[in-house]
Scaffold this motif. Sequence first.
Motif, PDB file in Angstrom:
ATOM      1  N   PHE A   1       1.767 -10.499   3.570  1.00 18.71           N
ATOM      2  CA  PHE A   1       1.629 -11.226   4.823  1.00 18.71           C
ATOM      3  C   PHE A   1       2.356 -10.531   5.965  1.00 18.71           C
ATOM      4  O   PHE A   1       2.400 -11.050   7.085  1.00 18.71           O
ATOM      5  N   LEU A   2       2.960  -9.354   5.704  1.00 19.99           N
ATOM      6  CA  LEU A   2       3.646  -8.582   6.730  1.00 19.99           C
ATOM      7  C   LEU A   2       3.068  -7.184   6.778  1.00 19.99           C
ATOM      8  O   LEU A   2       2.705  -6.608   5.751  1.00 19.99           O
ATOM      9  N   ASN A   3       2.988  -6.633   7.982  1.00 19.06           N
ATOM     10  CA  ASN A   3       2.566  -5.240   8.087  1.00 19.06           C
ATOM     11  C   ASN A   3       3.791  -4.330   8.059  1.00 19.06           C
ATOM     12  O   ASN A   3       4.927  -4.794   7.904  1.00 19.06           O
ATOM     13  N   GLU A   4       3.579  -3.050   8.208  1.00 22.52           N
ATOM     14  CA  GLU A   4       4.676  -2.092   8.061  1.00 22.52           C
ATOM     15  C   GLU A   4       5.722  -2.254   9.152  1.00 22.52           C
ATOM     16  O   GLU A   4       6.930  -2.200   8.880  1.00 22.52           O
TER      17      GLU A   4
ATOM     18  N   LEU B   1      11.277  -4.108  10.866  1.00 21.52           N
ATOM     19  CA  LEU B   1      12.132  -4.955  11.685  1.00 21.52           C
ATOM     20  C   LEU B   1      12.861  -5.992  10.845  1.00 21.52           C
ATOM     21  O   LEU B   1      14.041  -6.289  11.084  1.00 21.52           O
ATOM     22  N   LEU B   2      12.177  -6.537   9.850  1.00 22.73           N
ATOM     23  CA  LEU B   2      12.767  -7.572   9.002  1.00 22.73           C
ATOM     24  C   LEU B   2      13.965  -7.032   8.234  1.00 22.73           C
ATOM     25  O   LEU B   2      15.056  -7.627   8.247  1.00 22.73           O
TER      26      LEU B   2
ATOM     27  N   LYS C   1      13.053   4.079   5.790  1.00 21.02           N
ATOM     28  CA  LYS C   1      12.686   4.078   4.375  1.00 21.02           C
ATOM     29  C   LYS C   1      11.859   2.864   3.964  1.00 21.02           C
ATOM     30  O   LYS C   1      11.386   2.794   2.834  1.00 21.02           O
ATOM     31  N   VAL C   2      11.688   1.896   4.872  1.00 24.00           N
ATOM     32  CA  VAL C   2      10.932   0.679   4.557  1.00 24.00           C
ATOM     33  C   VAL C   2       9.482   0.891   4.928  1.00 24.00           C
ATOM     34  O   VAL C   2       9.157   1.400   6.004  1.00 24.00           O
ATOM     35  N   THR C   3       8.589   0.498   4.044  1.00 24.29           N
ATOM     36  CA  THR C   3       7.157   0.579   4.284  1.00 24.29           C
ATOM     37  C   THR C   3       6.516  -0.779   4.002  1.00 24.29           C
ATOM     38  O   THR C   3       7.125  -1.654   3.393  1.00 24.29           O
TER      39      THR C   3
ATOM     40  N   SER D   1       5.436   5.403  -7.778  1.00 26.33           N
ATOM     41  CA  SER D   1       6.574   5.757  -8.620  1.00 26.33           C
ATOM     42  C   SER D   1       7.844   5.979  -7.822  1.00 26.33           C
ATOM     43  O   SER D   1       8.942   5.901  -8.361  1.00 26.33           O
ATOM     44  N   VAL D   2       7.719   6.277  -6.528  1.00 27.79           N
ATOM     45  CA  VAL D   2       8.898   6.511  -5.698  1.00 27.79           C
ATOM     46  C   VAL D   2       9.126   5.355  -4.723  1.00 27.79           C
ATOM     47  O   VAL D   2       9.818   5.512  -3.730  1.00 27.79           O
ATOM     48  N   LYS D   3       8.535   4.208  -5.006  1.00 26.79           N
ATOM     49  CA  LYS D   3       8.688   3.050  -4.142  1.00 26.79           C
ATOM     50  C   LYS D   3       9.357   1.891  -4.885  1.00 26.79           C
ATOM     51  O   LYS D   3       9.247   1.779  -6.102  1.00 26.79           O
ATOM     52  N   ILE D   4      10.067   1.067  -4.121  1.00 28.71           N
ATOM     53  CA  ILE D   4      10.672  -0.148  -4.648  1.00 28.71           C
ATOM     54  C   ILE D   4       9.933  -1.330  -4.042  1.00 28.71           C
ATOM     55  O   ILE D   4       9.886  -1.475  -2.815  1.00 28.71           O
ATOM     56  N   ASN D   5       9.350  -2.164  -4.865  1.00 29.06           N
ATOM     57  CA  ASN D   5       8.542  -3.292  -4.403  1.00 29.06           C
ATOM     58  C   ASN D   5       9.397  -4.551  -4.355  1.00 29.06           C
ATOM     59  O   ASN D   5      10.046  -4.919  -5.326  1.00 29.06           O
ATOM     60  N   TYR D   6       9.391  -5.226  -3.188  1.00 30.72           N
ATOM     61  CA  TYR D   6      10.130  -6.470  -3.008  1.00 30.72           C
ATOM     62  C   TYR D   6       9.215  -7.685  -3.012  1.00 30.72           C
ATOM     63  O   TYR D   6       9.678  -8.795  -2.757  1.00 30.72           O
ATOM     64  N   GLY D   7       7.948  -7.493  -3.255  1.00 26.87           N
ATOM     65  CA  GLY D   7       7.007  -8.595  -3.263  1.00 26.87           C
ATOM     66  C   GLY D   7       6.274  -8.762  -1.961  1.00 26.87           C
ATOM     67  O   GLY D   7       5.063  -9.005  -1.943  1.00 26.87           O
ATOM     68  N   TYR D   8       6.969  -8.626  -0.849  1.00 25.97           N
ATOM     69  CA  TYR D   8       6.350  -8.759   0.465  1.00 25.97           C
ATOM     70  C   TYR D   8       6.479  -7.470   1.268  1.00 25.97           C
ATOM     71  O   TYR D   8       5.783  -7.274   2.258  1.00 25.97           O
ATOM     72  N   CYS D   9       7.399  -6.601   0.885  1.00 25.75           N
ATOM     73  CA  CYS D   9       7.579  -5.290   1.485  1.00 25.75           C
ATOM     74  C   CYS D   9       7.987  -4.317   0.389  1.00 25.75           C
ATOM     75  O   CYS D   9       8.299  -4.720  -0.735  1.00 25.75           O
ATOM     76  N   SER D  10       7.982  -3.050   0.724  1.00 27.30           N
ATOM     77  CA  SER D  10       8.425  -2.028  -0.215  1.00 27.30           C
ATOM     78  C   SER D  10       9.227  -0.983   0.541  1.00 27.30           C
ATOM     79  O   SER D  10       9.173  -0.902   1.772  1.00 27.30           O
ATOM     80  N   SER D  11       9.979  -0.196  -0.203  1.00 29.42           N
ATOM     81  CA  SER D  11      10.794   0.838   0.412  1.00 29.42           C
ATOM     82  C   SER D  11      10.760   2.079  -0.462  1.00 29.42           C
ATOM     83  O   SER D  11      10.527   2.007  -1.676  1.00 29.42           O
TER      84      SER D  11
END
Length: 224
Positions: free
Chosen positions: A75-78, A83-84, A149-151, A160-170
């Motif tokens: 529900f959020l864009n990059e 900003l979040l 670093k946030v996408t 493989s090089v990303k961390i998923n937070y459910g609504y954003c990733s980094s």
Amino acid sequence: MAIVKLEIGVIFLIQMGVGILGNFSLLRLYTFTLLTGQNVRPTDMVLNQLVLANSFVLLSRGIPQTLAAFGLNYFLNEAECKLLFYFHRVARGVSLSTTCFLSGFQAIKLYPNLSKWLELRMRSPKCVSFSCFLFWILHLLVNIFVPMKVTGPMNSKNLSVKINYGYCSSLNPDRFKRFLVAFLFFTIDFMCLGLMAWASGFMVLFLHRQQTASPTHLHQQSYL
């Protein structure tokens, strides 16, 4: 699994609702006191900034996590993710620094005997506003790398090089960058927590000495 996510979402929703209600009530109270100028204490500005920072933390992390717990993803864009996360890190740092400043301020106000401390005690209300402003500037600069670093969650390249937070990733940085960032934040947090522990311990010892000295003083006066 769906029932578990629903229960977690309800728990997050209750916690966030109580936190936002309490913080915004305090923010309204301290803001009204500062605007009217009636019975303003030096700590009112510090508490106002502390409540404001805590409110930003709740809004920037509580709302997205609650929506993600209810199964609302993507529900959020990059740009919104950047900003979040940026404002969450800034608000978290300001909250910790302001709490540390408040503990030190109370410790200084409690010990008026030494001349240097007395001078600082008299000047401290004048530098409260500047200190609070400085905390925001400091953490805005320290956390300037966070948006880099946030996408957005829709970016599925190189998972493989990303961390998923459910609504954003980094992006998952390399070992050196990860160590550098961890060392920077650990140093700031350790300094703030160390100063808070010192101020709290000092106030406890000072009040304990005052309490143990008062009965002796009263006992001596009874013989006069």
